[in-house]
Design a protein around this motif. Structure first.
Motif, PDB file in Angstrom:
ATOM      1  N   HIS A 189      13.597   1.498   8.322  1.00 48.39           N
ATOM      2  CA  HIS A 189      14.142   2.370   9.358  1.00 48.39           C
ATOM      3  C   HIS A 189      15.368   3.069   8.793  1.00 48.39           C
ATOM      4  CE1 HIS A 189      15.826   3.890  13.020  1.00 48.39           C
ATOM      5  NE2 HIS A 189      14.744   3.536  13.666  1.00 48.39           N
ATOM      6  N   LEU A 234       0.844  -1.191   0.000  1.00 44.24           N
ATOM      7  CA  LEU A 234       0.000   0.000   0.000  1.00 44.24           C
ATOM      8  C   LEU A 234       0.875   1.235   0.000  1.00 44.24           C
ATOM      9  CD1 LEU A 234      -2.876  -0.890   2.459  1.00 44.24           C
ATOM     10  CD2 LEU A 234      -2.580  -1.462   0.074  1.00 44.24           C
ATOM     11  N   GLU A 235       2.147   1.017   0.239  1.00 44.15           N
ATOM     12  CA  GLU A 235       3.090   2.114   0.352  1.00 44.15           C
ATOM     13  C   GLU A 235       4.445   1.469   0.131  1.00 44.15           C
ATOM     14  OE1 GLU A 235       3.478   4.966   4.059  1.00 44.15           O
ATOM     15  OE2 GLU A 235       4.323   3.020   4.442  1.00 44.15           O
ATOM     16  N   ALA A 294      10.021  -9.332   6.502  1.00 46.59           N
ATOM     17  CA  ALA A 294       9.342  -9.956   7.636  1.00 46.59           C
ATOM     18  C   ALA A 294       8.006  -9.275   7.902  1.00 46.59           C
ATOM     19  CB  ALA A 294      10.227  -9.886   8.875  1.00 46.59           C
ATOM     20  N   ILE A 295       7.972  -7.955   7.738  1.00 48.00           N
ATOM     21  CA  ILE A 295       6.707  -7.237   7.917  1.00 48.00           C
ATOM     22  C   ILE A 295       5.686  -7.714   6.899  1.00 48.00           C
ATOM     23  CG2 ILE A 295       5.624  -4.973   7.552  1.00 48.00           C
ATOM     24  CD1 ILE A 295       7.846  -3.737   9.086  1.00 48.00           C
ATOM     25  N   LEU A 296       6.159  -8.018   5.709  1.00 51.08           N
ATOM     26  CA  LEU A 296       5.243  -8.503   4.675  1.00 51.08           C
ATOM     27  C   LEU A 296       4.904  -9.976   4.867  1.00 51.08           C
ATOM     28  CD1 LEU A 296       6.752  -6.673   1.588  1.00 51.08           C
ATOM     29  CD2 LEU A 296       4.687  -6.094   2.821  1.00 51.08           C
ATOM     30  N   TYR A 351      15.503  -7.455   5.282  1.00 47.92           N
ATOM     31  CA  TYR A 351      14.976  -8.464   6.205  1.00 47.92           C
ATOM     32  C   TYR A 351      13.765  -7.944   6.970  1.00 47.92           C
ATOM     33  CZ  TYR A 351      18.505 -11.937   5.332  1.00 47.92           C
ATOM     34  OH  TYR A 351      19.267 -12.899   4.727  1.00 47.92           O
ATOM     35  N   MET A 352      13.902  -6.715   7.433  1.00 54.77           N
ATOM     36  CA  MET A 352      12.832  -6.089   8.218  1.00 54.77           C
ATOM     37  C   MET A 352      11.546  -6.007   7.393  1.00 54.77           C
ATOM     38  SD  MET A 352      12.880  -4.626  11.139  1.00 54.77           S
ATOM     39  CE  MET A 352      11.408  -4.151  11.945  1.00 54.77           C
ATOM     40  N   THR A 378       7.284   0.316   3.760  1.00 60.90           N
ATOM     41  CA  THR A 378       6.673   0.314   5.078  1.00 60.90           C
ATOM     42  C   THR A 378       7.635  -0.337   6.067  1.00 60.90           C
ATOM     43  OG1 THR A 378       4.583  -0.053   3.995  1.00 60.90           O
ATOM     44  CG2 THR A 378       4.619  -0.336   6.358  1.00 60.90           C
ATOM     45  N   GLY A 379       7.881   0.351   7.147  1.00 63.70           N
ATOM     46  CA  GLY A 379       8.722  -0.232   8.179  1.00 63.70           C
ATOM     47  C   GLY A 379      10.206  -0.043   7.936  1.00 63.70           C
ATOM     48  N   GLU A 385      19.685  -4.888   6.381  1.00 63.86           N
ATOM     49  CA  GLU A 385      18.794  -5.051   7.532  1.00 63.86           C
ATOM     50  C   GLU A 385      17.358  -4.685   7.167  1.00 63.86           C
ATOM     51  OE1 GLU A 385      21.851  -4.072  11.187  1.00 63.86           O
ATOM     52  OE2 GLU A 385      21.256  -2.476   9.846  1.00 63.86           O
ATOM     53  N   LYS A 413      19.098   5.907   5.074  1.00 68.68           N
ATOM     54  CA  LYS A 413      18.927   7.361   5.059  1.00 68.68           C
ATOM     55  C   LYS A 413      19.950   8.049   4.171  1.00 68.68           C
ATOM     56  CE  LYS A 413      21.447   8.067   9.368  1.00 68.68           C
ATOM     57  NZ  LYS A 413      21.348   8.480  10.761  1.00 68.68           N
ATOM     58  N   ARG A 414      21.017   7.338   3.839  1.00 68.94           N
ATOM     59  CA  ARG A 414      22.000   7.919   2.923  1.00 68.94           C
ATOM     60  C   ARG A 414      21.681   7.602   1.461  1.00 68.94           C
ATOM     61  NH1 ARG A 414      23.662  10.016   6.852  1.00 68.94           N
ATOM     62  NH2 ARG A 414      24.997   9.157   8.476  1.00 68.94           N
ATOM     63  N   ASP A 430      17.967   4.376   9.957  1.00 70.52           N
ATOM     64  CA  ASP A 430      19.279   4.082  10.507  1.00 70.52           C
ATOM     65  C   ASP A 430      19.785   2.681  10.180  1.00 70.52           C
ATOM     66  OD1 ASP A 430      20.153   6.407  11.767  1.00 70.52           O
ATOM     67  OD2 ASP A 430      18.716   6.115  13.382  1.00 70.52           O
ATOM     68  N   LEU A 431      18.888   1.824   9.707  1.00 73.12           N
ATOM     69  CA  LEU A 431      19.318   0.467   9.409  1.00 73.12           C
ATOM     70  C   LEU A 431      19.885   0.402   7.999  1.00 73.12           C
ATOM     71  CD1 LEU A 431      16.423  -1.674  10.927  1.00 73.12           C
ATOM     72  CD2 LEU A 431      18.626  -1.121  11.937  1.00 73.12           C
TER      73      LEU A 431
END
Lengths: 429, 289
Positions: free
Chosen positions: A123, A116-117, A137-139, A133-134, A120-121, A130, A168-169, A125-126
């Protein structure tokens, strides 16, 4: 032919409460609770009216979706179209279990991943790794599945060099590519995609479309796709549902539904004048009219491709000193963006303080630029650089006709979103 | 709109979305399926907290040391609570560590819905994963701080011989579990109650502060200064747990089994109410948040 059903939606309805949550809503909640205790029907379910944003209803409740029934076969790609507010997003939200329906049910075979976006999730800083994986896993994917697809994801996103860098970079393009890749390479049986293709450059969009096609055709997975982009819809979906005010207006093969949609909704006038009491702005300024006119200022509805047209916008300044300008967005009927132009390139009034009064700004679109198709114009009236005073979406159309003067005997459809006459020079070597 | 399909009745559906689901079911199987996500959230919490700080994870141990110093000045020196013969730094260190775990966990889980509304609004996973991950990442921090305490404690026990631990020390993991569960129970209950009407959020900070004074954090229940209120303090479900925890390590205070059973029952009932409300709210909270 008998095929397996992947999703069955039955009598699905969703009631929304409008307005703010205050002590007033507490009274409603208490009444509703009292009715439930006495075994009566929810008193507010009855009052809900069909969803029409333009009219102010008497009730605070509205059916965003009402009695939706459909089935999707395994491996199908279903498109959903409808104007803003027709209930598309709500339907997707219910399908992806972000919110629950008020009535009805949905049965689903297989796992669902919803896009939907993008990202999502994620981060900031990761690192890219990472976050893959994040996000995976959310999906709903397991570590193991993500590991198996990891290289393909990184490869598709084209971020090999940056997997260890915090996202973020990343440039925004890289970010979006990575986010899309995670969703597209994991292996849910059903993939829900909402307008995400509106981001990224053309090259990436093509890649996404290719991937989505791959997912549905080659992998035999089910895709539900919502977009305003009719071209994307046509190339991807084999069936389409058209929603209108929370109800299914039409279902069928994509081309038929899209044609019906275009005929129903697209404005067919080249002139729009707002009445005094019609809402077309706020306390600072308002739009008065938008017209397609010729060089003499006479409104025209159609012109030849080699002729220039003028888009004339009048607006009224209601607060002394407001800094106003107008922005035009030109799209074709399938919602592809052709160009954006704004009066900031005019230097007398644009973005300068306006005394009270009515102003007329004219944008000249030269001849030999537009093709012989129909264009839609959206007008934004903007105050102090960023505040959108009013948006008149797809308010008028520009229609062009090809009289055949420059074809030199060539026949057939001359494709393209624009049709400029460019400088050609041929010499003998 | 669809060609002939196989008879539906015989089909097996994986997901069934209905308007009203039973609220008291705790879908352990589903949470288990998402265990990788749970672990990733925990990992994320731990590594992102001190990103872009120079001292990094050292802050985990600096925080309780600072608080201990403050507590021993305010409660030990100014208010004059005795630490019942226990070296005050050891006494306050474990109190601070345990209390900050409880209050941090409650604080963060009580904001589950509001803090995560953007992600909850876009994707589905069992919502309980979020508070569970906060508990676990908090626990990681707790253990680091707890190790610091153990070092102090071991010094006083084995070198200075000024502390004699009790055999009840074996119950500390159990007591900790009850405390964790209580934080979770309160947290999920509060977050469910504040999605629609936010009023309650204003009371949480205040309530927690009040709760701290009513819990033997900075004092011991056997301190003569609190004798007057002792019988009331026991009604606070945290009292017997905090006392019992410290009793195991220091051998002073009280290890009151009946009140501990009271606390345990209280916690379990709260947990049931909490999960019930949480399940009820999670389905539609995104419409009202």
């Amino acid at each position: 032919m008998s095929r397996e059903v992947a999703i069955r939606v039955e009598n699905l309805s969703k009631l929304y409460r409008l307005g703010q949550i205050t002590t007033g809503t507490l009274t409603h909640d208490l009444k509703r609770w009292a009715a439930k205790m006495q075994g009566k029907e929810d008193p507010f379910m009855k009052v809900g009216e069909e969803n029409d944003r333009t009219k102010k209803g008497g009730s605070d409740y509205t059916w965003v979706l009402k009695d939706i029934n459909f089935e999707i076969n395994k491996g199908d790609t279903l498109g959903i179209i409808g104007k803003n507010g027709a209930g598309k997003s709500t339907l997707l939200k219910i399908l992806s279990r972000v919110t629950a329906p008020t009535k009805g049910e949905i049965k689903i075979k297989g796992r669902i991943a919803s896009l939907l976006e993008v990202g999502t999730g994620f981060h900031p800083d990761l690192s890219g790794r990472e976050n893959i994986y994040m996000n995976g896993a959310i999906l709903g994917m397991t570590r193991h599945e993500i590991t198996r697809k990891f290289d393909e994801i990184v490869d598709f996103a084209g971020i090999e060099k940056y997997v260890g860098t915090p996202v973020k970079r990343y440039s925004s393009g890289m970010y979006v590519r990575l986010a899309f890749a995670v969703a597209a390479f994991l292996e849910p049986e059903i993939l829900i995609v909402d307008e995400v293709l509106a981001v990224g450059d053309a090259e990436f969009q093509r890649k996404c479309m290719g991937r989505l096609k791959d997912v549905s055709v080659n992998d035999g997975r089910t895709v539900i796709f919502v977009s305003h982009n009719m071209t994307a819809m046509q190339s991807l979906c084999n069936r389409t549902i058209m929603l209108e005010r929370g109800q299914i207006k039409m279902t069928g093969d994509t081309d038929t539904v899209i044609n019906h949609y275009l005929n129903t909704y697209v404005s067919t006038s080249s002139t729009k004048v707002w009445d005094e009491h019609e809402s077309s702005g706020n306390d600072y300024a308002r739009l008065r009219s938008v017209k397609v006119v010729d060089d003499e200022g006479v409104a025209i509805s159609n012109s030849f491709i080699e002729e220039g047209v003028n888009i004339e916008t009048t607006y009224q300044c209601l607060e002394e000193g407001s800094k106003l300008y107008v922005s035009l967005v030109i799209k074709n009927q399938k919602d592809d963006l052709i160009f954006i132009s704004s009066s900031i390139s005019e230097d007398v009034w644009s973005m300068n303080p306006h005394p009270l009064g009515t102003y007329k700004t004219t944008c000249k679109v030269p001849g030999n630029l537009l093709n012989d198709i129909t264009y839609k114009v959206t007008v934004f009236l903007i105050r102090n650089s960023t505040d959108v005073v009013y948006t008149a979406e797809d308010i008028i159309i520009i229609e062009k006709t090809d009289p055949g003067n420059n074809r030199r005997g060539l026949y057939g459809k001359w494709g393209g979103l624009v049709r400029p006459i460019l400088d050609w020079r041929t010499i003998k070597l | 709109m669809v060609e002939k399909t196989v008879p539906v009745e015989k089909e097996k559906w994986d997901i069934h979305i209905v308007a009203n689901r039973r609220n008291l079911e705790l879908n352990i199987a589903e949470i288990w399926r998402y265990r990788d996500l749970l672990m990733l959230f925990v990992k994320k919490d731990i590594i992102t907290v001190y990103k872009q700080t120079i001292l990094g994870p050292v802050w985990f141990v600096l925080q309780p040391i600072f608080s201990t110093l403050v507590y021993s000045v305010i409660f030990g020196q100014l208010a004059g609570f005795s630490s019942s013969g226990i070296p005050p730094y050891a006494f306050y260190l474990i109190s601070v560590t345990l209390w900050s775990y409880f209050s941090d966990t409650l604080n963060i889980t009580s904001k589950t819905f509001t803090d995560n509304s953007s992600i909850f609004g876009k994707v589905y996973f069992p919502r309980l994963i979020m508070p569970l991950s906060k508990i676990m990442s908090g626990l990681a921090k707790f253990f680091i701080q707890f190790c610091l305490f153990l070092a102090f404690w071991a010094y006083y026990v084995f070198i200075k011989h000024s502390i004699t631990p009790s055999i009840y020390i074996v119950f500390t993991p159990l007591i900790l579990l009850v405390i964790i569960t209580m934080a979770l129970a309160f947290g999920v209950l509060i977050t469910s109650m504040t999605t629609k009407y936010r009023d309650l959020t204003f009371l949480i900070a205040f309530g927690l502060q009040l709760m701290m004074y009513a819990t033997p954090v900075a004092y011991s229940i056997s301190d003569p200064k609190v004798a007057k209120w002792k019988h009331l303090l026991w009604y606070n479900p945290l009292t017997s747990l905090f006392e019992g925890f410290k009793y195991g390590f220091f051998g002073t205070g009280e290890f009151n089994v009946p009140w501990m059973l009271y606390s345990t029952c209280f916690t379990l009932i709260m947990l049931m109410i909490g999960i019930y409300t949480f399940n009820k709210v999670e389905k539609r909270f995104i419409d009202t948040v």
